[in-house]
Design a protein around this motif. Structure first.
Motif, mmCIF file in Angstrom:
data_model
loop_
_atom_site.group_PDB
_atom_site.id
_atom_site.type_symbol
_atom_site.label_atom_id
_atom_site.label_comp_id
_atom_site.label_asym_id
_atom_site.label_seq_id
_atom_site.Cartn_x
_atom_site.Cartn_y
_atom_site.Cartn_z
ATOM 1 N N ASP A 22 1.107 -1.052 -0.366
ATOM 2 C CA ASP A 22 -0.290 0.515 -0.112
ATOM 3 C C ASP A 22 0.376 1.193 -0.726
ATOM 4 O OD1 ASP A 22 -2.215 -1.834 0.397
ATOM 5 O OD2 ASP A 22 -2.690 -1.370 2.049
ATOM 6 N N ARG A 23 2.537 1.311 -0.155
ATOM 7 C CA ARG A 23 3.164 2.080 0.471
ATOM 8 C C ARG A 23 2.749 3.111 1.745
ATOM 9 N NH1 ARG A 23 4.908 4.441 -5.931
ATOM 10 N NH2 ARG A 23 5.960 3.155 -6.306
ATOM 11 N N ASP A 24 2.248 2.698 2.091
ATOM 12 C CA ASP A 24 1.631 3.565 3.825
ATOM 13 C C ASP A 24 3.130 3.740 4.577
ATOM 14 O OD1 ASP A 24 1.013 3.782 6.616
ATOM 15 O OD2 ASP A 24 -0.861 2.624 6.211
ATOM 16 N N LYS A 63 1.231 12.227 3.610
ATOM 17 C CA LYS A 63 1.585 10.966 3.269
ATOM 18 C C LYS A 63 3.068 11.567 2.515
ATOM 19 C CE LYS A 63 -2.913 9.285 3.585
ATOM 20 N NZ LYS A 63 -2.129 8.029 4.349
ATOM 21 N N THR A 65 5.368 10.571 -1.188
ATOM 22 C CA THR A 65 4.168 9.897 -2.637
ATOM 23 C C THR A 65 5.471 10.564 -3.493
ATOM 24 O OG1 THR A 65 3.201 11.797 -3.240
ATOM 25 C CG2 THR A 65 1.724 10.429 -2.186
ATOM 26 N N TYR A 209 -5.179 4.050 -3.288
ATOM 27 C CA TYR A 209 -5.528 5.888 -3.255
ATOM 28 C C TYR A 209 -4.313 6.299 -2.957
ATOM 29 C CZ TYR A 209 -10.440 6.011 -3.730
ATOM 30 O OH TYR A 209 -11.857 5.964 -3.685
ATOM 31 N N SER A 210 -3.302 5.567 -2.386
ATOM 32 C CA SER A 210 -2.197 5.459 -1.700
ATOM 33 C C SER A 210 -0.706 5.141 -2.775
ATOM 34 C CB SER A 210 -1.210 5.510 -1.159
ATOM 35 O OG SER A 210 0.417 5.316 -0.378
ATOM 36 N N GLN A 213 -2.185 7.620 -6.356
ATOM 37 C CA GLN A 213 -0.779 9.063 -6.133
ATOM 38 C C GLN A 213 0.931 8.872 -6.145
ATOM 39 O OE1 GLN A 213 -2.579 11.683 -3.207
ATOM 40 N NE2 GLN A 213 -0.444 12.461 -3.265
#
Length: 432
Positions: A22-24, A63, A65, A209-210, A213
């Motif tokens: 999720d690239r969290d 976040k 990105t 969404y992450s 983006q």
């Protein structure tokens, strides 16, 4: 200090794998601290960030990105590139053998090591055969592939396409590195921008969404390299639409207006300016600003009325025809609860929409059902939503599925109706 990078046991942890997919980075940093003993100061040193920045990220604001920063984190914490949707990092050795505890998200398929030839992907084989050289045939082939990807995305959703799109993006990045001719480099940057936007779109449609983006931002970077302001406007329009889905209407409006500024500065065509005005209208409708939404819609129709043969529209905006303008106008009015005006517009658009565009038809059929429900035409609305549900079975689009679950919630006041109860049960049986 221990060995560089996160321990393998942590990289194999399902929670860490999910966070990377999720690239969290808030979760990644939290897990690095809690399970790996990496305190914020150590993360900061490894990733060339400030401790305060790491602390902000761990709290979820803002976040990350920027692809350069993402690559620094991958290298600093020794997270394999494929876990974050990146190309293999320079420090990576051969990939783990079957049975190795380190697992990665299959959507992030990356290039295997040279000592594992049986695992080479099609993109690797093509890259070797082409010698990573840019030629007119290579450029034409890539452009045709992109057009085919978009067609298939419209028909069935982008879930199954994503690994191929990302793989081809990496292939193009390799060709860019080897290209000397400035004209070829410009064309390749344009193709990379289109592939990155398509990758972002598939993640957006999957409601991730992450990750979306991140790829949209990468697309902007490629377009900026060649100062393609009209394509920058296109990507900003995608980000604007995503912001409406994230309940960030002011961000959506700001992004749409920035897109318009870029388009005008590059002499954007009337069709492009009409599409961008509609995206602004979506933002105003989400903010429940009726007057501003109507102004933007009026502006969209004014621009569309100026379209003439020979305008030189980019290929990626030609989808925005009279049918799309009609349907989108209806959706804006539906968001404003002006169902009486919205319903005939959406119905008219659906009659003219290509039958092969299954996702678009499912999406627009949902909006027709929603406007019918706003008019308290419960039986008709349920029948229409049932058509959307049937179309959804043939596509992979979590975004459309989420809309149907939204419709199910709107049906709650009407559960005494047999048709509403039956449709609600059918929708509830779907995974959201």
């Amino acid at each position: 200090m221990g060995p560089p990078g996160l321990p393998r046991r942590l990289l194999a942890d399902p929670e860490m794998r999910a966070a990377c997919a999720d690239r969290d980075f808030a979760r990644i940093f939290q897990l690095a601290k809690r399970k790996g003993g990496f305190h914020p100061s150590r993360i900061a040193r490894a990733c060339e960030l400030t401790p305060s920045r790491v602390g902000e990220v761990m709290k979820g604001r803002p976040k990350i990105t920027n692809m350069v920063v993402i690559e620094r984190i991958a290298d600093g914490l020794r997270i394999p590139g494929r876990m974050l949707g990146l190309a293999d990092r320079s420090w990576e050795g051969p990939h783990p053998r079957a049975g190795s505890p380190v697992m990665v998200d299959p959507a992030y398929t990356s290039r295997p090591a040279r000592d594992a030839p049986t695992e080479n992907t099609l993109d690797d084989i093509l890259a070797i055969a082409a010698g990573s050289r840019a030629t007119p045939n290579v450029l034409r082939s890539l452009q045709v592939s992109i057009e085919d990807y978009w067609r298939r995305d419209d028909q069935h959703g982008g879930e199954a396409l994503r690994p191929a799109v990302i793989g081809q993006l990496r292939y193009v990045m390799g060709v860019i590195r080897d290209a000397v001719d400035p004209n070829y480099r410009r064309s390749l940057h344009g193709i990379a921008a289109e592939l990155a936007r398509l990758a972002g779109w598939t993640y957006f449609d999957a409601r991730q969404y992450s990750a979306a983006q991140g790829y949209f931002t990468e697309s902007l970077r490629f377009a900026r390299e060649i100062d393609d302001r009209t394509f920058i406007a296109n990507v900003l329009a995608c980000l604007s639409l995503q912001a409406t889905y994230q309940d960030k209407p002011q961000d959506a409006i700001t992004l749409a207006r920035a897109a318009q500024d870029n388009a005008r500065s590059a002499g954007g065509t009337p069709r492009l300016l009409a599409m961008l005005s509609v995206r602004e209208a979506f933002g105003h409708a989400s903010a429940h600003d009726r007057e501003a939404a109507h102004r933007a819609i009026t502006e969209a129709h004014r621009h569309f009325g100026c379209i003439a043969d020979g305008d030189g529209d980019p290929a990626w905006v030609r989808y925005f025809d009279h049918t799309k303008l009609t349907v989108d106008t209806g959706i804006v009015l539906g968001r404003l609860n002006e169902a009486g005006a919205a319903e005939p517009l959406i119905a008219e658009g659906l009659k003219a929409e290509p039958m092969a565009n299954l996702r678009g038809r499912a999406f627009h059929t949902f909006w027709l059902a929603r406007t019918q429900l706003q008019r308290r035409e419960v039986e008709l609305a349920c029948a229409t939503a049932g058509e959307a549900l049937a179309l959804t079975a043939a596509i992979e689009s979590p975004r459309v599925v989420a809309h149907l679950h939204e419709f199910c919630r709107l049906l709650r006041p009407y559960r005494s109706s047999a048709s509403a109860a039956e449709l609600s049960d059918r929708i509830t049986g779907m995974a959201e």
